[in-house]
Design a protein around this motif. Structure first.
Motif, PDB file in Angstrom:
ATOM      1  N   TYR A   1       2.360  -7.098  -2.961  1.00  0.00           N
ATOM      2  CA  TYR A   1       3.561  -7.833  -3.369  1.00  0.00           C
ATOM      3  C   TYR A   1       3.903  -7.661  -4.847  1.00  0.00           C
ATOM      4  O   TYR A   1       5.026  -7.938  -5.254  1.00  0.00           O
TER       5      TYR A   1
ATOM      6  N   SER B   1      -8.020  -3.509   0.404  1.00  0.00           N
ATOM      7  CA  SER B   1      -6.921  -4.429   0.738  1.00  0.00           C
ATOM      8  C   SER B   1      -6.650  -4.458   2.239  1.00  0.00           C
ATOM      9  O   SER B   1      -6.792  -3.456   2.940  1.00  0.00           O
ATOM     10  N   THR B   2      -6.206  -5.623   2.694  1.00  0.00           N
ATOM     11  CA  THR B   2      -5.812  -5.788   4.096  1.00  0.00           C
ATOM     12  C   THR B   2      -4.313  -6.030   4.214  1.00  0.00           C
ATOM     13  O   THR B   2      -3.825  -6.308   5.311  1.00  0.00           O
ATOM     14  N   ASP B   3      -3.592  -5.920   3.108  1.00  0.00           N
ATOM     15  CA  ASP B   3      -2.137  -6.096   3.109  1.00  0.00           C
ATOM     16  C   ASP B   3      -1.464  -4.728   3.053  1.00  0.00           C
ATOM     17  O   ASP B   3      -2.042  -3.729   3.483  1.00  0.00           O
ATOM     18  N   ASN B   4      -0.284  -4.643   2.513  1.00  0.00           N
ATOM     19  CA  ASN B   4       0.486  -3.402   2.475  1.00  0.00           C
ATOM     20  C   ASN B   4       0.337  -2.611   1.169  1.00  0.00           C
ATOM     21  O   ASN B   4       1.186  -1.792   0.842  1.00  0.00           O
TER      22      ASN B   4
ATOM     23  N   ASN C   1      -5.243  -6.576  -2.309  1.00  0.00           N
ATOM     24  CA  ASN C   1      -4.191  -7.385  -1.682  1.00  0.00           C
ATOM     25  C   ASN C   1      -3.081  -7.751  -2.665  1.00  0.00           C
ATOM     26  O   ASN C   1      -2.634  -8.898  -2.735  1.00  0.00           O
TER      27      ASN C   1
END
Length: 138
Positions: free
Chosen positions: A19, A45-48, A16
């Motif tokens: 960013y 990860s569960t984000d981008n 994650n």
């Protein structure tokens, strides 16, 4: 791969960190030594994170994205180690960056001390090389 001119495998474990992982990758791409591969191990990860790394890897074939189900940072580092093809493996956290000449300094230290087994850094500024008996070579 040559022992006199090491090829580096840089492993970035990431969870994650979509960013900030781009900054870590950019610091590798900016190195004064270009003979490297970069393996970003996405630890579930569960984000981008996937999108960020794949965007970069689509433009730089030295950057490789590897996904694994979440198993922790140690497992992600080990997965990167297993994927590495370089003579020298270096770890970089996904929220850190290398100084511009970091790989160059590691290469110089290993060239001067070919018996060295481990290249360690103190905040990426000082290279400490030890031999198999943990004797500091530099």
């Amino acid at each position: 791969m040559s022992n006199s001119v090491p090829q580096f495998s840089i492993v970035i474990p990431s969870y994650n960190r979509g960013y900030c992982v781009q900054n870590a990758i950019s610091s590798v791409q900016a190195q004064t030594v270009n003979n490297w591969e970069l393996i970003v191990v996405d630890d579930g990860s569960t984000d981008n994170t996937r999108e960020v790394v794949n965007e970069i890897s689509s433009k730089d074939e030295r950057v490789k994205y590897v996904y694994q189900d979440n198993a922790g940072v140690s497992s992600a580092r080990q997965r990167g180690w297993n994927e590495a093809k370089g003579d020298v493996v270096v770890y970089l956290d996904s929220d850190d960056t290398f100084l511009l000449t970091f790989l160059e300094k590691v290469k110089e230290a290993l060239t001067k001390n070919p018996a060295g087994m481990f290249g360690l850094s103190n905040h990426y500024r000082h290279i400490i090389l030890v031999d198999a008996h943990n004797t500091i070579l530099q």
